[in-house]
Scaffold this motif. Structure first.
Motif, PDB file in Angstrom:
ATOM      1  N   ASP A 219      10.041  41.093 -55.403  1.00 30.64           N
ATOM      2  CA  ASP A 219       9.088  41.203 -56.647  1.00 30.64           C
ATOM      3  C   ASP A 219       9.197  39.632 -57.172  1.00 30.64           C
ATOM      4  O   ASP A 219      10.742  38.977 -57.200  1.00 30.64           O
ATOM      5  CB  ASP A 219       9.140  41.744 -57.457  1.00 30.64           C
ATOM      6  N   SER A 226      15.569  43.619 -66.881  1.00 31.97           N
ATOM      7  CA  SER A 226      14.967  44.525 -66.155  1.00 31.97           C
ATOM      8  C   SER A 226      14.960  44.246 -64.856  1.00 31.97           C
ATOM      9  O   SER A 226      14.769  44.285 -63.490  1.00 31.97           O
ATOM     10  CB  SER A 226      14.084  45.690 -66.559  1.00 31.97           C
ATOM     11  N   SER A 227      14.408  43.539 -64.916  1.00 31.03           N
ATOM     12  CA  SER A 227      13.098  42.601 -64.245  1.00 31.03           C
ATOM     13  C   SER A 227      14.574  42.015 -63.138  1.00 31.03           C
ATOM     14  O   SER A 227      14.721  42.356 -61.592  1.00 31.03           O
ATOM     15  CB  SER A 227      12.661  41.386 -63.644  1.00 31.03           C
ATOM     16  N   GLU A 229      17.714  42.684 -63.228  1.00 38.26           N
ATOM     17  CA  GLU A 229      18.256  43.976 -62.150  1.00 38.26           C
ATOM     18  C   GLU A 229      17.858  44.709 -61.018  1.00 38.26           C
ATOM     19  O   GLU A 229      18.512  44.548 -59.915  1.00 38.26           O
ATOM     20  CB  GLU A 229      19.035  45.073 -63.406  1.00 38.26           C
ATOM     21  N   SER A 230      16.753  44.534 -61.466  1.00 37.07           N
ATOM     22  CA  SER A 230      15.958  45.442 -60.090  1.00 37.07           C
ATOM     23  C   SER A 230      16.076  44.391 -58.651  1.00 37.07           C
ATOM     24  O   SER A 230      16.004  44.960 -57.382  1.00 37.07           O
ATOM     25  CB  SER A 230      14.605  45.546 -60.235  1.00 37.07           C
ATOM     26  N   ASP A 233      19.365  44.504 -57.301  1.00 35.25           N
ATOM     27  CA  ASP A 233      19.663  46.183 -56.507  1.00 35.25           C
ATOM     28  C   ASP A 233      18.844  45.805 -55.163  1.00 35.25           C
ATOM     29  O   ASP A 233      19.238  47.315 -54.307  1.00 35.25           O
ATOM     30  CB  ASP A 233      19.093  47.163 -57.962  1.00 35.25           C
ATOM     31  N   TYR A 234      17.592  45.556 -54.973  1.00 34.02           N
ATOM     32  CA  TYR A 234      16.985  45.037 -54.145  1.00 34.02           C
ATOM     33  C   TYR A 234      17.698  44.680 -53.288  1.00 34.02           C
ATOM     34  O   TYR A 234      18.825  44.793 -51.599  1.00 34.02           O
ATOM     35  CB  TYR A 234      15.695  44.545 -54.328  1.00 34.02           C
TER      36      TYR A 234
END
Ligand SMILES: *[C@@H]1O[C@H](CO)[C@@H](O)[C@H](O)[C@H]1NC(C)=O
Ligand SMILES: *[C@@H]1O[C@H](CO)[C@@H](O)[C@H](O)[C@H]1NC(C)=O
Ligand SMILES: *[C@@H]1O[C@H](CO)[C@@H](O)[C@H](O)[C@H]1NC(C)=O
Length: 440
Positions: A219, A226-227, A229-230, A233-234
């Protein structure tokens, strides 16, 4: 060990080198400034002349990259993103910049950027339109490659809106072919894998590495923790597929640095910079350099962390530990000696319990087993721990949503070694990681 097969794959890659795009550029991850995350598609120069996508904005940022010390720290590219175009091509079928917002044309802007010692990047899209609805390159691949070369462009980001992901395996290499044919070396940034992943396809990374200098896997970054962190994590959850693809000339791109904007705290900004260095990520700032606060500028200009990001071996790091909100990430770096690498190690605290978390681990437990020891340094705190043996326990306090990043160099007597790529070793730089129990 769970990742036995992976280690064999990584090991072979490290030995032979991946067959990458050999256009001589992006031998380390590109660094620069890119308009998108902060300035978006603001075309309203009438009411917002200071912030609209225009010749003026890019000249201003060019000046600041030089005068504020970013260029000296390694930031080099001034990159335009979407929304620079007229809605129609000219009578010869060529792209043209918006006449009001770029009144002198892009060759003139490129000359300005070059005169300041920097490089000039541009944005286009493989489809019929760019994501914001301006003309895409489909049907005009050769023409547009030639136009970019005639403007002295140094870097092309090619997005993937309004195109079919199944056409990309042919289309992205074809545009790369036309870029190459111009004779002008341009960094080629591809959005090819991310659109295919969204379409449920498995990207052919062999081909992507061969044709692109960098590519997006996930993304767009947004202005929030939160963006961020995502994305972290990815890259951690998919590292077995992602990590082996990185190397000199070909990089995974987790997207822009949002340090100094509105959505991240100071600690979170430090986390992005440290993790991007571990990931061997392109460092493309997207921030208003006119108003950035000094503490954020200092993060972006942290020379020790930039040196990790730009390490000449080009190995991307891995998440080697994750438990109860504590993560450890590590990246093999120079100096290298025989079977041993140096490492950058980042301790990340994803907890929200409001007080720093203690993390204590021996170098050996991290897999740093060189008997001569490592000179260990904290890259944010300017603390040098001196020479530590593998059995020394390192203790750090990691703030909530923050990071501690260390560099562990093989002891100084071995630094005379000149690294070669790939390392002439039968050793897997990742195999040492052995964090097998839950310490924290
Ligand atoms: C692009 O436009 C052409 C011509 O209108 C059309 O045939 C094609 O399907 C379009 N491609 C996409 C991906 O929308
Ligand atoms: C074009 O490709 C060839 C073969 O990979 C390479 O040697 C050359 O440097 C490339 N030229 C440019 C301008 O990208
Ligand atoms: C992936 O790309 C490589 C290099 O272009 C090619 O040789 C190979 O056949 C492709 N693999 C698949 C599954 O299409």
């Amino acid at each position: 060990m769970k990742y036995g097969a992976l280690f064999v794959a990584v090991f072979c890659t490290a030995l032979t080198g991946v067959v990458g795009l050999e256009n001589g550029v992006a031998r380390t991850p590109p660094m620069g400034w890119l308009s998108w995350e902060r300035f978006r598609c603001n075309t309203d120069c009438k009411n917002d002349p200071e912030n609209c996508i225009s010749d003026r904005l890019f000249r201003t940022m060019t000046d600041l990259v030089v005068s504020e010390g970013y260029a000296a720290a390694g930031y080099q590219y001034i990159n335009i993103d979407d929304c620079w175009l007229e809605k129609e091509r000219n009578f010869r079928g060529e792209l043209q910049p918006d006449r009001e917002r770029f009144p002198y044309g892009l060759r003139n802007l490129a000359d300005y950027v070059h005169a300041k010692g920097l490089k000039f990047g541009i944005y286009e899209d493989f489809g019929n339109y760019t994501c914001a609805g301006y003309p895409g390159i489909l049907g005009y691949l050769e023409t547009d490659a030639n136009t970019f070369a005639s403007w002295d462009v140094d870097y092309v980001k090619l997005d993937g809106c309004y195109s079919h992901p199944r056409d990309m395996d042919r289309g992205y290499p074809e545009f790369g072919y036309h870029l190459n044919r111009t004779g002008r070396a341009m960094v080629y940034s591809c959005s090819w894998p991310v659109y295919q992943i969204y379409a449920g396809m498995a990207p052919n990374f062999t081909s992507i590495i061969e044709h692109c200098n960098l590519w997006r896997n996930f993304d767009d970054i947004q202005d929030s923790w939160s963006s961020l962190e995502s994305i972290i994590d990815y890259y951690g959850n998919n590292q077995d597929v992602i990590v082996p693809n990185a190397g000199p000339g070909h990089w995974n791109d987790p997207d822009m640095l949002i340090i100094g904007n509105f959505g991240l705290s100071y600690e979170q900004c430090k986390t992005q910079m440290a993790l991007w260095a571990i990931l061997a990520a392109p460092l493309l700032m997207s921030v208003d350099l006119r108003t950035i606060r000094p503490e954020y500028k200092a993060i972006l200009q942290n020379k020790k962390i930039i040196a990790v990001d730009q390490d000449p071996l080009g190995f991307q790091g891995r998440r080697i530990y994750k438990h109860n909100g504590i993560e450890i990430w590590a990246r093999p770096i120079t100096p290298v000696q025989q079977n041993y690498f140096s490492y950058a190690v980042a301790f990340l605290n994803r907890r929200t319990d409001g007080t720093p978390s203690d993390v204590a681990v021996t170098l050996k437990e991290l897999g740093l087993v060189y008997p001569g020891g490592y000179v260990v340094e904290d890259l944010y705190e300017n603390v040098n721990y001196g020479l530590l043996t593998p059995s020394t326990k390192i203790k750090v306090k990691v703030n909530p949503s923050g990071v501690v990043i260390l560099r562990a160099d093989l002891q100084p007597s071995f630094q005379k070694y000149r690294p070669v790529f790939p390392p002439q070793s039968t050793y897997d730089p990742y195999q040492v990681f052995q964090v097998q129990r839950n310490y924290f």
